[in-house]
Design an enzyme around this catalytic site. Structure first.
Site, PDB file in Angstrom:
ATOM      1  N   ASP A 334       0.816  -1.218   0.000  1.00  0.00           N
ATOM      2  CA  ASP A 334       0.000   0.000   0.000  1.00  0.00           C
ATOM      3  C   ASP A 334       0.850   1.269   0.000  1.00  0.00           C
ATOM      4  O   ASP A 334       2.021   1.262   0.403  1.00  0.00           O
ATOM      5  CB  ASP A 334      -0.888   0.035   1.247  1.00  0.00           C
ATOM      6  CG  ASP A 334      -2.092  -0.882   1.138  1.00  0.00           C
ATOM      7  OD1 ASP A 334      -2.131  -1.692   0.197  1.00  0.00           O
ATOM      8  OD2 ASP A 334      -2.974  -0.806   2.016  1.00  0.00           O
ATOM      9  N   HIS A 475       3.487  -2.287   3.221  1.00  0.00           N
ATOM     10  CA  HIS A 475       3.538  -0.956   2.617  1.00  0.00           C
ATOM     11  C   HIS A 475       4.910  -0.785   1.969  1.00  0.00           C
ATOM     12  O   HIS A 475       5.931  -0.969   2.639  1.00  0.00           O
ATOM     13  CB  HIS A 475       3.328   0.143   3.669  1.00  0.00           C
ATOM     14  CG  HIS A 475       1.979   0.128   4.309  1.00  0.00           C
ATOM     15  ND1 HIS A 475       1.632  -0.786   5.286  1.00  0.00           N
ATOM     16  CD2 HIS A 475       0.883   0.918   4.112  1.00  0.00           C
ATOM     17  CE1 HIS A 475       0.383  -0.564   5.671  1.00  0.00           C
ATOM     18  NE2 HIS A 475      -0.099   0.462   4.970  1.00  0.00           N
TER      19      HIS A 475
END
Length: 518
Positions: A334, A475
């Protein structure tokens, strides 16, 4: 006058015979020696001779850029190692049919294994096409659980011009009892897209001639002096030679090694005390003899043999993966693109691991080259909104502006539509789903990498806890998440997982609504 009786054990006149014999020997002279003379030996017969086994190929052939695959399933008694080639649809289709054939009558559910299972070692195994069949079944690198069931292995045996040759081998049985052993060698032309079975390279009588010449050599090795013709082989014996012709190792000088499996038997060998061979037998054949055995199809291929190998197309994350067969897991990243995303792409390429990137619109500006690179490598890209709001708190119009605005931005760069999104913080409800009209992808494993727990913790939070069908959240804006990626991918593959994109995880049909795993 009466005759004198001969003594016991001595014939009359024996002394005279002995004297005559000695006289004759004394009159004989030793023939003169001929300098440099040695007794004549057997000549090689028509370009064939027994040879040491030559079934090991250079490990470097495995590193040409093949897509390396491995499936293990203990419940089904099955293990398969094989390769595919990017863009070689016909070759991949043939290989896929071979690995699926033993599973046709089985109930098959993908399995994962404990860490340390060694399943990250994938693709073809040098030498395995020439192993004893029992070893293929019993070696953990190739065989099924408890050495019972089906083992499929492969070996890359040639690479020249635009041609690669791969021998596929399927062995079925239990330890000490092999019920089937089948080899097929496929030659793929990566430039033309064609694939040819090596069986098409040999004339109808080649197998029987190979067998006959091998028996001749074995007869000589066993001490036989006869040059009488060898009796024709039975169908079973001819099949042994045909199996050998499926895995011929040719050299640049035109000669080749042909290795017949154990079990060669003939009346001529039986008469010398050899009922049947108990180990593989290799012969070396000269180029002229090979040419006489080969068809025009083989001759066309041979024209490229001394040409440098042109190379294989690069692996791409979008290549098909069947998650009903492979043990799949989707690793997602992400908030990018960010300063570490390019490094992550290099790691994924080296591991041949697919991933999905959920990008924020505000981070795309100035990083369009990274967006293109992610798409070019075949990874999935989803919308993670423009500015990362809680979508349950901003209303339907803002929801659409955030999610669809980011999706349109990505599509404008890649040329591909964006069909799913990830809500920031995982915050989603029916109103958001109705406003967006696209699947909302959540996760089943949250590594909480934003807390900065360190690389070791990130590995422990993902690798040992994953189950087939999981979706893992990282992430790519956090350095540790990117530097840990190599160990994460290797750890997942070691357990038998294949990291894939979301599109692959769901077979191209991501379900509607809120999605947390397959």
């Amino acid at each position: 006058m009466s005759a004198r009786a001969a003594g016991p054990g001595r014939a009359p006149g024996a002394p005279l015979v002995g004297v005559l014999a000695l006289a004759l020997l004394a009159g004989c002279s030793e023939p003169p020696a001929v300098e440099g003379w040695t007794p004549p030996g057997w000549h090689d017969h028509a370009g064939v001779r027994l040879a040491a086994s030559d079934t090991d190929t250079a490990a470097a052939l495995n590193d040409l850029g093949f897509i390396r695959m491995r499936i293990r399933n203990d419940a089904a008694g099955y293990q398969a190692r094989y390769v595919q080639i990017a863009g070689a649809g016909e070759f991949n289709k043939r290989v896929d049919a071979m690995i699926r054939a033993p599973l046709a009558q089985l109930s098959f559910t993908p399995e994962a294994f404990p860490s340390g299972s060694g399943l990250a070692d994938r693709g073809c195994l040098p030498g395995s096409a020439g192993w004893d069949a029992d070893r293929v079944l019993t070696d953990p690198a190739t065989g099924p659980a408890n050495a019972t069931g089906t083992a499929i292995t492969c070996e890359v045996i040639a690479a020249f011009g635009s041609i690669v040759g791969v021998t596929m081998r399927t062995v079925t049985g239990t330890a000490g009892t092999v019920t089937a052993d089948q080899k097929t060698t496929l030659y793929a032309d990566v430039a033309g897209g064609t694939v040819t079975d090596a069986a098409a390279f040999w004339k109808p009588d080649a197998a029987s001639d190979v067998w006959t010449r091998t028996v001749e050599q074995l007869r000589r090795q066993a001490g036989g002096l006869s040059s009488a013709p060898i009796a024709p082989p039975s169908d079973e014996q001819t099949a042994l030679a045909a199996q050998a012709l499926a895995d011929v190792r040719e050299r640049d000088d035109g000669t080749a090694t042909i290795t017949l499996p154990p079990g060669i038997a003939s009346p001529e060998l039986a008469g010398l005390g050899l009922d049947q061979t108990t180990a593989a037998t290799s012969i070396e054949a000269d180029s002229d003899l090979l040419a006489g055995w080969q068809t025009d199809a083989a001759a066309a291929l041979e024209n490229q043999r001394n040409t440098p190998f042109a190379g294989l197309p690069a692996w791409n994350a979008s290549l098909p993966v069947d998650c009903s067969l492979h043990t799949c897991v989707a690793v997602t990243y992400d908030d990018g693109p960010g300063p570490y995303t390019k490094d992550l792409l290099k790691t994924l390429l080296a591991a041949q691991a697919g991933a999905t990137f959920f990008m924020q619109g505000k981070n795309i500006t100035g990083n369009t080259d990274i967006v293109r690179a992610v798409a070019a490598d075949g990874h999935d890209i989803g919308s993670h909104t423009m500015t990362h709001p809680d979508l349950t708190k901003v209303g339907p119009d803002k929801d659409r502006a955030e999610v669809v605005g980011c999706a349109d931005l990505i599509a404008g760069i890649t040329g591909e539509p964006v069909t799913f999104f990830r809500p920031p913080y995982g915050a989603v409800n029916d109103a958001v789903l109705a406003a967006i009209g696209k699947p909302a992808i959540l996760w089943s494993i949250d590594t909480n990498d934003w807390q900065g727990p360190g690389r070791a913790a990130l590995i422990q939070r993902s690798v040992p806890v994953s189950k087939p069908g999981d979706i893992i959240l990282f992430h790519d804006t956090h350095r540790d998440s990117v530097t840990a990626a190599s160990d994460v991918m290797a750890g997942l593959q070691d357990r038998g997982f294949t990291p894939v994109t979301l599109t692959q995880l769901f077979g191209g049909k991501i379900p509607p609504g809120k999605v947390t795993r397959r």
